[in-house]
Design a protein around this motif. Structure first.
Motif, PDB file in Angstrom:
ATOM      1  N   GLN A 188      18.877   1.344 -50.359  1.00 24.02           N
ATOM      2  CA  GLN A 188      18.229   0.907 -49.126  1.00 24.02           C
ATOM      3  C   GLN A 188      18.989   1.406 -47.902  1.00 24.02           C
ATOM      4  OE1 GLN A 188      17.800  -3.324 -49.330  1.00 24.02           O
ATOM      5  NE2 GLN A 188      16.187  -3.241 -50.888  1.00 24.02           N
ATOM      6  N   HIS A 189      20.325   1.391 -47.971  1.00 24.39           N
ATOM      7  CA  HIS A 189      21.122   1.895 -46.854  1.00 24.39           C
ATOM      8  C   HIS A 189      20.903   3.389 -46.660  1.00 24.39           C
ATOM      9  CE1 HIS A 189      24.126  -1.667 -47.416  1.00 24.39           C
ATOM     10  NE2 HIS A 189      22.955  -2.045 -46.919  1.00 24.39           N
ATOM     11  N   VAL A 190      20.779   4.126 -47.773  1.00 27.62           N
ATOM     12  CA  VAL A 190      20.547   5.570 -47.677  1.00 27.62           C
ATOM     13  C   VAL A 190      19.172   5.833 -47.074  1.00 27.62           C
ATOM     14  CG1 VAL A 190      20.286   7.693 -49.004  1.00 27.62           C
ATOM     15  CG2 VAL A 190      22.079   6.060 -49.611  1.00 27.62           C
ATOM     16  N   ALA A 191      18.171   5.037 -47.469  1.00 28.29           N
ATOM     17  CA  ALA A 191      16.821   5.235 -46.942  1.00 28.29           C
ATOM     18  C   ALA A 191      16.763   4.990 -45.441  1.00 28.29           C
ATOM     19  CB  ALA A 191      15.841   4.313 -47.669  1.00 28.29           C
ATOM     20  N   GLU A 192      17.624   4.116 -44.936  1.00 25.07           N
ATOM     21  CA  GLU A 192      17.616   3.803 -43.505  1.00 25.07           C
ATOM     22  C   GLU A 192      18.316   4.861 -42.668  1.00 25.07           C
ATOM     23  OE1 GLU A 192      19.358  -0.012 -43.293  1.00 25.07           O
ATOM     24  OE2 GLU A 192      17.631  -1.063 -44.169  1.00 25.07           O
ATOM     25  N   LEU A 193      18.924   5.877 -43.323  1.00 26.55           N
ATOM     26  CA  LEU A 193      19.582   6.933 -42.565  1.00 26.55           C
ATOM     27  C   LEU A 193      18.568   7.790 -41.822  1.00 26.55           C
ATOM     28  CD1 LEU A 193      22.275   8.119 -45.151  1.00 26.55           C
ATOM     29  CD2 LEU A 193      22.624   6.672 -43.159  1.00 26.55           C
ATOM     30  N   GLU A 194      17.364   7.931 -42.394  1.00 25.55           N
ATOM     31  CA  GLU A 194      16.344   8.760 -41.766  1.00 25.55           C
ATOM     32  C   GLU A 194      15.739   8.026 -40.573  1.00 25.55           C
ATOM     33  OE1 GLU A 194      15.819  11.791 -42.626  1.00 25.55           O
ATOM     34  OE2 GLU A 194      17.155  11.716 -44.360  1.00 25.55           O
ATOM     35  N   LYS A 195      15.550   8.724 -39.464  1.00 26.77           N
ATOM     36  CA  LYS A 195      14.935   8.140 -38.282  1.00 26.77           C
ATOM     37  C   LYS A 195      13.442   7.955 -38.519  1.00 26.77           C
ATOM     38  CE  LYS A 195      18.227  10.045 -34.953  1.00 26.77           C
ATOM     39  NZ  LYS A 195      18.407  10.870 -33.716  1.00 26.77           N
TER      40      LYS A 195
END
Length: 505
Positions: A188-195
């Motif tokens: 989930q943290h990795v997915a939130e990296l994308e704007k």
């Protein structure tokens, strides 16, 4: 460095590990400024792969310094010490890893981002190996016996092979994780990296202004004053197959085909038998419950308002008073698709009510069986039925029962009448012991072996024996395990623990 930058580099390093690009992964992890315990662990794993043991030791030191309860870090540092031939330090770390398991058989690190399970039996396996390297063979054997009691999977047969090696004062291979298993950042943290543009561009869907194509902010528009009312369709609770009933009294089962229920539970009656037993469905399971413990209930509500009224009403019926009804005699639940005996023989009602009674025969140290017997039959008939059920010769079966509900008495023709007096609610409990009939068995029927070591059973299917016991071999499971019979018990045992009986002495 911000948390987002740390997660981004962490994910980049994990991706390099997935490509087995160890050098790139090591550089990315090393460049992270705010390293946590998991990242230091990853660095240690990569140094172990590249065989830089000193650097791996320092990385695991930092991982443990960040998290003093990370059992897998102690485990990996113990492996590092072992490969450096620092056996005392390795032994200490393996023991610490086992302590951090806190009495659990395993720790699954999947939720923390590491695809690895740390098993207690594997940790003890390595503890035994470290003891063996230090020449402490008795302690090594002691830890392997403890590991046998913690086995959970078939792959742990390596512990049995390790025990065979220890008995011969030989070393064995260490257990370690697969190369390349590292901690990965939260998905989930990795997915939130994308704007992400959560708003997007506004589009006019409907407006009271003719030809309105304005997509910005505008003053409030006039609102519709009255909204036509719409009747909501009544809600109906969806019931399972069967008739819903509420449990009036708690029911505690006595056999495996009966279902435990509590007062107030809602069950669904699938079949109702003539003997007052009902086959019900509850909590994903199907079983038998006395029908006089149940009462029909209606689960349909006409609307949401009625549901609210039910919640707000004070007219809640009181729980049933008094004692639960008498447990009905066991019979068979009638299948509605099969014609009843009453339909076949209308005038034979008395015969219909006479159902066979269950006699539960407990076979100690093996398993429990149940046979249907007519009350009052002779000891020979009882023995014949049990012999057929157990698939054992009658001469090897010894039956007993509890006389007057206290001490067990041996069962024979003279005692059978007294035993039937102990029948309660259609149940009679007997105990059965199997004995070997050596005189009747042919001498060359099956090969025999003698135990050179004692073997303690760690699983229900194991055969336990002592050194010097003679075992009849029933079959050969594989090159390492036999199936045999000893002292009336049947199970499997390691072939390395026995030798040919003809070579005894």
């Amino acid at each position: 460095m911000s948390l987002l930058d740390t997660i981004r580099q962490w994910d980049e390093g994990a991706a390099a590990v997935g490509r087995k690009d160890w050098a790139t992964a090591l550089k990315v992890f090393s460049d992270i400024v705010d390293k946590n315990s998991k990242i230091y662990f990853n660095i240690g794993i990569l140094y172990l792969i590249t065989k830089d043991l000193d650097a791996a030791e320092k990385a695991f030191d930092n991982s443990i310094r960040k998290d003093e309860h990370l059992a897998v870090a102690f485990f990996q540092r113990g492996i590092t010490f072992y490969k450096q031939q620092k056996f005392e330090e390795s032994l200490s770390d393996f023991k610490k890893a086992f302590t951090e398991l806190r009495g659990n058989q395993l720790i699954d690190y999947k939720l923390l981002g590491l695809r690895f399970k740390l098993y207690g039996c594997e940790v003890l396996h390595n503890v035994a190996l470290a003891h063996a390297q230090l020449g402490q063979w008795e302690k090594a054997e002691e830890n392997l016996h403890a590991a046998l009691n913690l086995k959970t999977e078939a792959k742990h047969s390596l512990i049995d092979r390790a025990l065979e090696s220890i008995l011969k004062h030989k070393l064995f291979d260490i257990v370690e994780a697969h190369a390349g298993e590292v901690f990965r950042p939260n998905k989930q943290h990795v997915a939130e990296l994308e704007k992400k543009d959560y708003l997007g561009k506004a589009t006019v869907v409907a407006s009271i202004i003719p030809k309105d194509d304005f997509s910005g902010f505008a003053p409030l528009q006039p609102q519709v004053q009255e909204v036509p009312s719409r009747t909501k369709a009544p809600e109906t609770l969806r019931a399972l197959e069967g008739e819903p009933h509420r449990v009036r009294y708690e029911f505690i089962p006595e056999t495996t085909d009966e279902l435990p229920v509590q007062q107030g539970n809602i069950v669904f009656v699938l079949q109702k038998g003539a003997d007052n037993w009902a086959k019900v469905f509850f909590n994903g399971k199907t079983g038998l419950v006395p029908y006089n413990f149940l009462e029909p209930v209606e689960l349909t509500l006409s609307s949401r308002q009625e549901q609210q009224d039910v919640k707000q009403t004070d007219n809640i019926p009181a729980p049933p008073s008094g004692e639960a009804p008498v447990r009905p005699a066991r019979g068979k639940v009638q299948d509605p698709s099969v014609p009843s005996r009453k339909e076949e023989k209308a005038g034979n009602k008395d015969e219909k009510s006479k159902e066979p009674m269950m006699c539960v025969v407990k076979v100690h140290a093996t398993y429990t069986v149940a046979v249907s017997l007519k009350p009052g039959i002779s000891y020979t008939a009882v023995l014949e039925a049990i012999s057929e059920k157990l698939n054992q010769p009658r001469g090897t079966i010894s039956l007993s029962y509890k006389k007057n509900g206290t001490e067990r008495a041996k069962l024979d023709e003279s005692e059978m009448e007294n035993a039937w007096k102990e029948e309660r609610n259609g149940h009679l409990t007997l105990w059965c012991e199997l004995t070997e009939n050596i005189e009747m068995a042919p001498k060359d029927e099956s090969p025999q072996v003698v135990a050179i070591y004692s073997y303690e059973a760690s699983e229900p299917e194991d055969l336990q024996f002592n050194s010097g016991d003679v075992i009849t071999v029933i079959s050969k499971v594989n090159e390492e395990w036999f199936e045999g019979k000893c002292k009336g018990k049947v199970g499997i045992f390691p072939a390395a623990f026995v030798k040919d009986y003809k070579n005894k002495g």
